[in-house]
Design a protein around this motif. Structure first.
Motif: not given
Length: 373
Positions: A115, A129-130, A367
């Motif tokens: 990510s 995110l993530y 997320k």
């Protein structure tokens, strides 16, 4: 410089440039920038951190690498060595390095490197995110702070069904999930019940417990149907067992159990003697039966287990345990009246020889925290 082509890859910065030279100059002010795409019609300038060789044909686009900086365009920033998360700003003979974002991966355990590597430069206040690998969630959202460093988050494991909604997922989702047990220090395949935070273990084998609807004749030991059925009599089969912190079984939770007549607690059994016959024969066999079988769950009942009697004349009969520790079968009952046995407590431990397949349950993926904290 190449005309009619466009470099692939995620741009680190977009600019509305004043022309080709302005796009070139903007790239040179970033230590990370190695090349750029420039659209001659829209004047859109895309700065890239890599000198990528993968291109695609795009009309009106110009590619240019920036191997060095010409002094007349960069002034005092000509030989700058600004950090990768800054841009050089020249002011006469001097220059400064202004923070514009975050670069690289935070040195945090269980961080999702993929990510963070998706972009070479994350802009200020931008959130990744993530940020954590599957099964973990950040204590804070991974956000680029104004000083060019990542927010001080940690990746912690999902350790309960109550974590289902922490990242904006379905807070009441039902199914099999991998939950981390801090007591067992392991991932445990766990069933989360819809709208309920309790943890359950799905049982793959028969787990049955009974106080049969029969009366034993104390003289002949014959078994006759009880009429009427006495309050303690019944049969229960458990499909799932509720657990307390993966340490102890709730013996009286029947959310996933089928019962006939009176519910029988997990691990208990008993029977009844016909009190209308004024003689007793303690040699009559005990017919209350229980079977505990945790095979395929990744857990087993921790030894030793102590059974205590309940009711009138309760007796603990023969109890056997399989060599692998999965299956415990026993007979209990009474020599006078209704009675039987029940475990003082049923504690759990990891099965040292078996772990359920990884694809048999789902790892929660975060997320981003819904709170934004």
């Amino acid at each position: 410089m190449r005309i009619g082509e466009k470099l692939s890859g995620e741009p680190m910065v977009f600019y509305q440039a004043g022309g080709l030279l302005d796009c070139y100059r903007q790239c040179g002010l970033y230590s990370l920038c190695q090349s750029f795409n420039y659209d001659v019609e829209t004047h859109k300038c895309e700065l890239l951190a890599l000198n990528n060789t993968i291109t695609e044909p795009v009309v009106n686009n110009i590619i240019m690498d920036v191997p060095n900086r010409q002094s007349y365009l960069f002034g005092s920033c000509e030989n700058h060595v600004c950090p990768n998360n800054t841009v050089c700003q020249f002011e006469g003979p001097d220059h400064s390095c202004a923070v514009v974002g975050c670069h690289g991966n935070p040195d945090i355990e269980y961080v999702n490197i993929t990510s963070f590597d998706a972009k070479s430069l994350w802009l200020l206040n931008e959130t990744v995110l993530y940020a954590c690998v599957a099964g973990y969630y950040p204590t804070l959202n991974a956000t680029c702070s104004m000083n060019g460093t990542w927010s001080p988050f940690k990746c912690v494991p999902f350790n309960g069904c109550e974590n289902r909604g922490i990242c904006g997922g379905n807070a009441t989702a039902e199914g099999e999930f991998w939950i981390f047990s801090r007591d067992l220090l392991a991932w445990v395949k766990t069933h989360c019940r819809a709208g309920f935070n309790g943890k359950y273990i799905t049982l793959n084998e028969i787990n049955t417990f009974s106080t049969p609807i029969l009366l034993k004749d104390p003289i002949t030991c014959a078994q006759v149907p009880a009429d009427p059925v006495l309050p303690t009599m019944g049969y229960t089969n458990f499909q799932k067992m509720r657990v307390f912190y993966f340490q102890r079984i709730y013996v009286d939770n029947f959310a996933y159990a089928n019962s006939t007549f009176t519910k029988q607690n997990f691990g208990s059994a008993g029977d009844c003697v016909d009190n209308d016959v004024n003689d007793t024969n303690s040699d009559c066999g005990l017919i209350g039966r229980f079977v505990i079988n945790t095979n395929g769950t990744g857990l087993r009942i921790k030894s030793p287990v102590t059974w205590e009697t309940w009711g009138v004349g309760g007796r603990v009969g023969n109890i056997t345990r399989s060599q692998d520790g999965h299956r415990i079968e026993g007979y209990c009952g009474s020599v006078v009246g209704c009675g039987g046995c029940q475990p003082t407590e049923l504690l759990l431990e990891l099965d040292p020889n078996y772990t359920p397949p990884l694809d048999s349950a789902t790892h929660f993926k975060c997320k981003a925290l819904v709170t934004g904290e």
